[in-house]
Motif scaffolding. Structure first.
Motif, PDB file in Angstrom:
ATOM      1  N   VAL A  30       0.857  -1.184   0.000  1.00  0.00           N
ATOM      2  CA  VAL A  30       0.000   0.000   0.000  1.00  0.00           C
ATOM      3  C   VAL A  30       0.893   1.235   0.000  1.00  0.00           C
ATOM      4  N   SER A  31       0.316   2.373  -0.313  1.00  0.00           N
ATOM      5  CA  SER A  31       1.107   3.600  -0.300  1.00  0.00           C
ATOM      6  C   SER A  31       1.288   4.083   1.144  1.00  0.00           C
ATOM      7  N   VAL A  32       2.339   4.859   1.359  1.00  0.00           N
ATOM      8  CA  VAL A  32       2.583   5.441   2.675  1.00  0.00           C
ATOM      9  C   VAL A  32       1.419   6.362   3.042  1.00  0.00           C
ATOM     10  N   HIS A  33       0.902   7.081   2.062  1.00  0.00           N
ATOM     11  CA  HIS A  33      -0.235   7.978   2.287  1.00  0.00           C
ATOM     12  C   HIS A  33      -1.452   7.195   2.788  1.00  0.00           C
ATOM     13  N   THR A  34      -1.719   6.073   2.165  1.00  0.00           N
ATOM     14  CA  THR A  34      -2.844   5.229   2.586  1.00  0.00           C
ATOM     15  C   THR A  34      -2.637   4.734   4.005  1.00  0.00           C
ATOM     16  N   LEU A  35      -1.448   4.250   4.304  1.00  0.00           N
ATOM     17  CA  LEU A  35      -1.160   3.750   5.646  1.00  0.00           C
ATOM     18  C   LEU A  35      -1.292   4.869   6.680  1.00  0.00           C
ATOM     19  N   SER A  36      -0.782   6.030   6.356  1.00  0.00           N
ATOM     20  CA  SER A  36      -0.884   7.175   7.256  1.00  0.00           C
ATOM     21  C   SER A  36      -2.348   7.521   7.522  1.00  0.00           C
ATOM     22  N   ASP A  37      -3.159   7.522   6.475  1.00  0.00           N
ATOM     23  CA  ASP A  37      -4.587   7.804   6.634  1.00  0.00           C
ATOM     24  C   ASP A  37      -5.288   6.740   7.474  1.00  0.00           C
ATOM     25  N   ILE A  38      -4.887   5.488   7.320  1.00  0.00           N
ATOM     26  CA  ILE A  38      -5.467   4.410   8.116  1.00  0.00           C
ATOM     27  C   ILE A  38      -5.114   4.611   9.592  1.00  0.00           C
ATOM     28  N   GLU A  39      -3.848   4.863   9.856  1.00  0.00           N
ATOM     29  CA  GLU A  39      -3.397   5.025  11.235  1.00  0.00           C
ATOM     30  C   GLU A  39      -4.041   6.232  11.913  1.00  0.00           C
ATOM     31  N   SER A  40      -4.324   7.261  11.169  1.00  0.00           N
ATOM     32  CA  SER A  40      -4.918   8.462  11.754  1.00  0.00           C
ATOM     33  C   SER A  40      -6.444   8.389  11.809  1.00  0.00           C
ATOM     34  N   GLY A  41      -7.028   7.313  11.254  1.00  0.00           N
ATOM     35  CA  GLY A  41      -8.469   7.141  11.271  1.00  0.00           C
ATOM     36  C   GLY A  41      -9.193   7.928  10.201  1.00  0.00           C
ATOM     37  N   LYS A  42      -8.447   8.461   9.227  1.00  0.00           N
ATOM     38  CA  LYS A  42      -9.051   9.248   8.150  1.00  0.00           C
ATOM     39  C   LYS A  42      -9.547   8.382   6.999  1.00  0.00           C
ATOM     40  N   ALA A  43      -9.009   7.190   6.881  1.00  0.00           N
ATOM     41  CA  ALA A  43      -9.354   6.323   5.751  1.00  0.00           C
ATOM     42  C   ALA A  43     -10.395   5.289   6.167  1.00  0.00           C
ATOM     43  N   ASN A  44     -11.108   4.798   5.192  1.00  0.00           N
ATOM     44  CA  ASN A  44     -12.030   3.693   5.367  1.00  0.00           C
ATOM     45  C   ASN A  44     -11.556   2.604   4.396  1.00  0.00           C
ATOM     46  N   PRO A  45     -10.491   1.887   4.774  1.00  0.00           N
ATOM     47  CA  PRO A  45      -9.857   0.953   3.839  1.00  0.00           C
ATOM     48  C   PRO A  45     -10.701  -0.285   3.568  1.00  0.00           C
ATOM     49  N   SER A  46     -10.436  -0.887   2.431  1.00  0.00           N
ATOM     50  CA  SER A  46     -11.113  -2.139   2.092  1.00  0.00           C
ATOM     51  C   SER A  46     -10.611  -3.248   3.027  1.00  0.00           C
ATOM     52  N   LEU A  47     -11.379  -4.313   3.128  1.00  0.00           N
ATOM     53  CA  LEU A  47     -10.960  -5.448   3.950  1.00  0.00           C
ATOM     54  C   LEU A  47      -9.660  -6.056   3.437  1.00  0.00           C
ATOM     55  N   ASP A  48      -9.469  -6.030   2.132  1.00  0.00           N
ATOM     56  CA  ASP A  48      -8.237  -6.565   1.544  1.00  0.00           C
ATOM     57  C   ASP A  48      -7.024  -5.785   2.035  1.00  0.00           C
ATOM     58  N   ILE A  49      -7.096  -4.475   2.031  1.00  0.00           N
ATOM     59  CA  ILE A  49      -5.968  -3.654   2.475  1.00  0.00           C
ATOM     60  C   ILE A  49      -5.716  -3.866   3.970  1.00  0.00           C
ATOM     61  N   VAL A  50      -6.776  -3.874   4.760  1.00  0.00           N
ATOM     62  CA  VAL A  50      -6.615  -4.106   6.197  1.00  0.00           C
ATOM     63  C   VAL A  50      -5.977  -5.464   6.437  1.00  0.00           C
ATOM     64  N   ASP A  51      -6.436  -6.474   5.735  1.00  0.00           N
ATOM     65  CA  ASP A  51      -5.896  -7.821   5.893  1.00  0.00           C
ATOM     66  C   ASP A  51      -4.407  -7.870   5.549  1.00  0.00           C
ATOM     67  N   ARG A  52      -4.003  -7.191   4.472  1.00  0.00           N
ATOM     68  CA  ARG A  52      -2.580  -7.178   4.082  1.00  0.00           C
ATOM     69  C   ARG A  52      -1.720  -6.506   5.141  1.00  0.00           C
ATOM     70  N   VAL A  53      -2.191  -5.375   5.664  1.00  0.00           N
ATOM     71  CA  VAL A  53      -1.428  -4.658   6.693  1.00  0.00           C
ATOM     72  C   VAL A  53      -1.327  -5.505   7.958  1.00  0.00           C
ATOM     73  N   LEU A  54      -2.462  -6.054   8.394  1.00  0.00           N
ATOM     74  CA  LEU A  54      -2.463  -6.858   9.609  1.00  0.00           C
ATOM     75  C   LEU A  54      -1.585  -8.103   9.466  1.00  0.00           C
ATOM     76  N   HIS A  55      -1.599  -8.707   8.296  1.00  0.00           N
ATOM     77  CA  HIS A  55      -0.766  -9.895   8.049  1.00  0.00           C
ATOM     78  C   HIS A  55       0.707  -9.583   8.286  1.00  0.00           C
ATOM     79  N   VAL A  56       1.177  -8.463   7.752  1.00  0.00           N
ATOM     80  CA  VAL A  56       2.583  -8.064   7.944  1.00  0.00           C
ATOM     81  C   VAL A  56       2.872  -7.866   9.431  1.00  0.00           C
TER      82      VAL A  56
END
Length: 69
Positions: A30-56
């Motif tokens: 994922v992009s750093v921007h996307t990850l930053s938005d997820i961590e700050s609660g600004k993004a509403n990521p897809s389950l696929d993206i959340v799953d990939r981040v959590l897996h790592v």
């Protein structure tokens, strides 16, 4: 779980593992921007993206469906 709670959990685990945002983003594909938005609660990521981040991070996504009363 709300997006702010999810982001906080991801940030906390990332810091526990001493991984910077750039490295986690690259490993999760994922992009750093996307990850930053997820961590700050600004993004509403897809389950696929959340799953990939959590897996790592060595975490699993558990989805529970319940009927409304």
């Amino acid at each position: 779980m709300k997006t702010k709670e999810l982001g906080s959990l991801i940030r906390h685990r990332r810091k526990e593992l001493n991984i910077d945002q750039k490295s986690l983003a690259e490993l999760a594909g994922v992009s750093v921007h996307t990850l930053s938005d997820i961590e700050s609660g600004k993004a509403n990521p897809s389950l696929d993206i959340v799953d990939r981040v959590l897996h790592v991070l060595g975490l699993q996504l558990k989805v529970e469906l319940r009927r409304s009363p």
